[in-house]
Scaffold this motif. Sequence first.
Motif, PDB file in Angstrom:
ATOM      1  N   LYS A  76       0.838  -1.212   0.000  1.00 39.60           N
ATOM      2  CA  LYS A  76       0.000   0.000   0.000  1.00 39.60           C
ATOM      3  C   LYS A  76       0.868   1.255   0.000  1.00 39.60           C
ATOM      4  N   ARG A  77       1.934   1.250   0.807  1.00 39.96           N
ATOM      5  CA  ARG A  77       2.836   2.414   0.819  1.00 39.96           C
ATOM      6  C   ARG A  77       3.503   2.580  -0.544  1.00 39.96           C
ATOM      7  N   SER A  78       3.898   1.470  -1.147  1.00 41.49           N
ATOM      8  CA  SER A  78       4.509   1.534  -2.478  1.00 41.49           C
ATOM      9  C   SER A  78       3.532   2.095  -3.503  1.00 41.49           C
ATOM     10  N   LEU A  79       2.289   1.651  -3.420  1.00 39.84           N
ATOM     11  CA  LEU A  79       1.265   2.162  -4.336  1.00 39.84           C
ATOM     12  C   LEU A  79       1.073   3.667  -4.160  1.00 39.84           C
ATOM     13  N   GLN A  80       1.055   4.111  -2.918  1.00 44.23           N
ATOM     14  CA  GLN A  80       0.890   5.543  -2.649  1.00 44.23           C
ATOM     15  C   GLN A  80       2.070   6.329  -3.217  1.00 44.23           C
ATOM     16  N   ALA A  81       3.287   5.794  -2.998  1.00 50.02           N
ATOM     17  CA  ALA A  81       4.475   6.464  -3.536  1.00 50.02           C
ATOM     18  C   ALA A  81       4.434   6.495  -5.059  1.00 50.02           C
ATOM     19  N   LEU A  82       3.990   5.404  -5.678  1.00 46.15           N
ATOM     20  CA  LEU A  82       3.876   5.371  -7.134  1.00 46.15           C
ATOM     21  C   LEU A  82       2.855   6.383  -7.632  1.00 46.15           C
ATOM     22  N   LYS A  83       1.741   6.501  -6.920  1.00 45.05           N
ATOM     23  CA  LYS A  83       0.722   7.482  -7.316  1.00 45.05           C
ATOM     24  C   LYS A  83       1.279   8.899  -7.237  1.00 45.05           C
ATOM     25  N   GLU A  84       2.053   9.173  -6.185  1.00 39.89           N
ATOM     26  CA  GLU A  84       2.639  10.508  -6.039  1.00 39.89           C
ATOM     27  C   GLU A  84       3.641  10.769  -7.156  1.00 39.89           C
ATOM     28  N   ARG A  85       4.476   9.762  -7.461  1.00 42.20           N
ATOM     29  CA  ARG A  85       5.436   9.922  -8.564  1.00 42.20           C
ATOM     30  C   ARG A  85       4.709  10.115  -9.877  1.00 42.20           C
ATOM     31  N   GLN A  86       3.619   9.361 -10.073  1.00 40.95           N
ATOM     32  CA  GLN A  86       2.840   9.483 -11.303  1.00 40.95           C
ATOM     33  C   GLN A  86       2.245  10.884 -11.433  1.00 40.95           C
ATOM     34  N   ALA A  87       1.723  11.416 -10.334  1.00 42.35           N
ATOM     35  CA  ALA A  87       1.136  12.767 -10.368  1.00 42.35           C
ATOM     36  C   ALA A  87       2.210  13.805 -10.705  1.00 42.35           C
ATOM     37  N   ALA A  88       3.380  13.671 -10.085  1.00 47.12           N
ATOM     38  CA  ALA A  88       4.468  14.610 -10.373  1.00 47.12           C
ATOM     39  C   ALA A  88       4.916  14.481 -11.824  1.00 47.12           C
ATOM     40  N   LEU A  89       5.008  13.251 -12.311  1.00 52.66           N
ATOM     41  CA  LEU A  89       5.417  13.033 -13.698  1.00 52.66           C
ATOM     42  C   LEU A  89       4.364  13.554 -14.664  1.00 52.66           C
ATOM     43  N   ASP A  90       3.093  13.391 -14.315  1.00 52.14           N
ATOM     44  CA  ASP A  90       2.026  13.927 -15.170  1.00 52.14           C
ATOM     45  C   ASP A  90       2.163  15.437 -15.327  1.00 52.14           C
ATOM     46  N   GLU A  91       2.507  16.117 -14.235  1.00 52.97           N
ATOM     47  CA  GLU A  91       2.714  17.569 -14.311  1.00 52.97           C
ATOM     48  C   GLU A  91       3.884  17.909 -15.225  1.00 52.97           C
ATOM     49  N   VAL A  92       4.974  17.157 -15.092  1.00 51.76           N
ATOM     50  CA  VAL A  92       6.151  17.404 -15.935  1.00 51.76           C
ATOM     51  C   VAL A  92       5.807  17.135 -17.397  1.00 51.76           C
ATOM     52  N   VAL A  93       5.059  16.080 -17.662  1.00 51.09           N
ATOM     53  CA  VAL A  93       4.657  15.757 -19.037  1.00 51.09           C
ATOM     54  C   VAL A  93       3.772  16.866 -19.591  1.00 51.09           C
ATOM     55  N   ASP A  94       2.840  17.348 -18.786  1.00 54.15           N
ATOM     56  CA  ASP A  94       1.979  18.443 -19.236  1.00 54.15           C
ATOM     57  C   ASP A  94       2.795  19.691 -19.555  1.00 54.15           C
ATOM     58  N   ASP A  95       3.778  20.000 -18.697  1.00 56.42           N
ATOM     59  CA  ASP A  95       4.647  21.155 -18.949  1.00 56.42           C
ATOM     60  C   ASP A  95       5.446  20.964 -20.238  1.00 56.42           C
ATOM     61  N   ALA A  96       5.981  19.751 -20.416  1.00 57.60           N
ATOM     62  CA  ALA A  96       6.773  19.468 -21.623  1.00 57.60           C
ATOM     63  C   ALA A  96       5.896  19.555 -22.869  1.00 57.60           C
ATOM     64  N   ALA A  97       4.665  19.068 -22.778  1.00 54.42           N
ATOM     65  CA  ALA A  97       3.752  19.149 -23.922  1.00 54.42           C
ATOM     66  C   ALA A  97       3.396  20.602 -24.234  1.00 54.42           C
ATOM     67  N   ALA A  98       3.207  21.406 -23.183  1.00 55.99           N
ATOM     68  CA  ALA A  98       2.912  22.833 -23.396  1.00 55.99           C
ATOM     69  C   ALA A  98       4.102  23.543 -24.029  1.00 55.99           C
ATOM     70  N   GLN A  99       5.307  23.191 -23.562  1.00 64.55           N
ATOM     71  CA  GLN A  99       6.514  23.797 -24.137  1.00 64.55           C
ATOM     72  C   GLN A  99       6.654  23.396 -25.607  1.00 64.55           C
ATOM     73  N   ARG A 100       6.398  22.124 -25.899  1.00 65.06           N
ATOM     74  CA  ARG A 100       6.477  21.655 -27.276  1.00 65.06           C
ATOM     75  C   ARG A 100       5.461  22.384 -28.148  1.00 65.06           C
ATOM     76  N   ALA A 101       4.239  22.562 -27.627  1.00 66.83           N
ATOM     77  CA  ALA A 101       3.193  23.270 -28.382  1.00 66.83           C
ATOM     78  C   ALA A 101       3.587  24.729 -28.621  1.00 66.83           C
ATOM     79  N   ALA A 102       4.183  25.354 -27.608  1.00 71.97           N
ATOM     80  CA  ALA A 102       4.621  26.744 -27.757  1.00 71.97           C
ATOM     81  C   ALA A 102       5.718  26.849 -28.818  1.00 71.97           C
ATOM     82  N   LEU A 103       6.659  25.904 -28.780  1.00 68.45           N
ATOM     83  CA  LEU A 103       7.734  25.911 -29.783  1.00 68.45           C
ATOM     84  C   LEU A 103       7.176  25.650 -31.183  1.00 68.45           C
ATOM     85  N   ALA A 104       6.224  24.743 -31.293  1.00 66.65           N
ATOM     86  CA  ALA A 104       5.617  24.466 -32.595  1.00 66.65           C
ATOM     87  C   ALA A 104       4.870  25.704 -33.109  1.00 66.65           C
ATOM     88  N   GLY A 105       4.193  26.408 -32.199  1.00 67.58           N
ATOM     89  CA  GLY A 105       3.504  27.638 -32.587  1.00 67.58           C
ATOM     90  C   GLY A 105       4.480  28.715 -33.035  1.00 67.58           C
TER      91      GLY A 105
END
Length: 192
Positions: A127-156
Amino acid sequence: ERLRAQSTGLAAQAHTVLLELYALETQLAGAEARLAALRSKQARLEDEESSARRQLAVARSSLRAAERGLARRLQTLYVEGEVDPLAVLLGAESLDDALTALDGLGHVADQDVSILNQVRRARSQIKRSLQALKERQAALDEVVDDAAAQRAALAGARAERAGYLAGLEQQKALNDAAIARLTGQASAAERK
């Protein structure tokens, strides 16, 4: 001459914009590579989470099985009555049989407690591992969203610079056509 100077200025400006466009292309390629790497990492985390969920299901199943086994032993003890160590001693054919039976009673109880504790610890750890994975996933999702926004800005920005470059080249072509036309008219006037 004014058109030639303007055409030269447009060519220089187009060259500068072309260099900016190349730089944007390089940045965009880097952003796309980073985004692909992050998405790959995201997929690996999802696989880890799926594996942890399966392990948790196995731990829960093991805990239920251990609890059922313990319940059956407790029910048997309740139905048959508590095993009296003195009865075990008196019912044994030898001292060795008596010691083995007494040791077995204690060993079964200790084993039940040990199995339950191990399964509970494993479940808590998963359960603790799952919670840690969820937290890492949430942080990674934010980084992916930022990277996608940066890519979109560069493409624009790349699209805007490409459009600007096309406009400059079109203006230069118009100037060159006007220069050719005026040069032709000047040559014709000179011949007359």
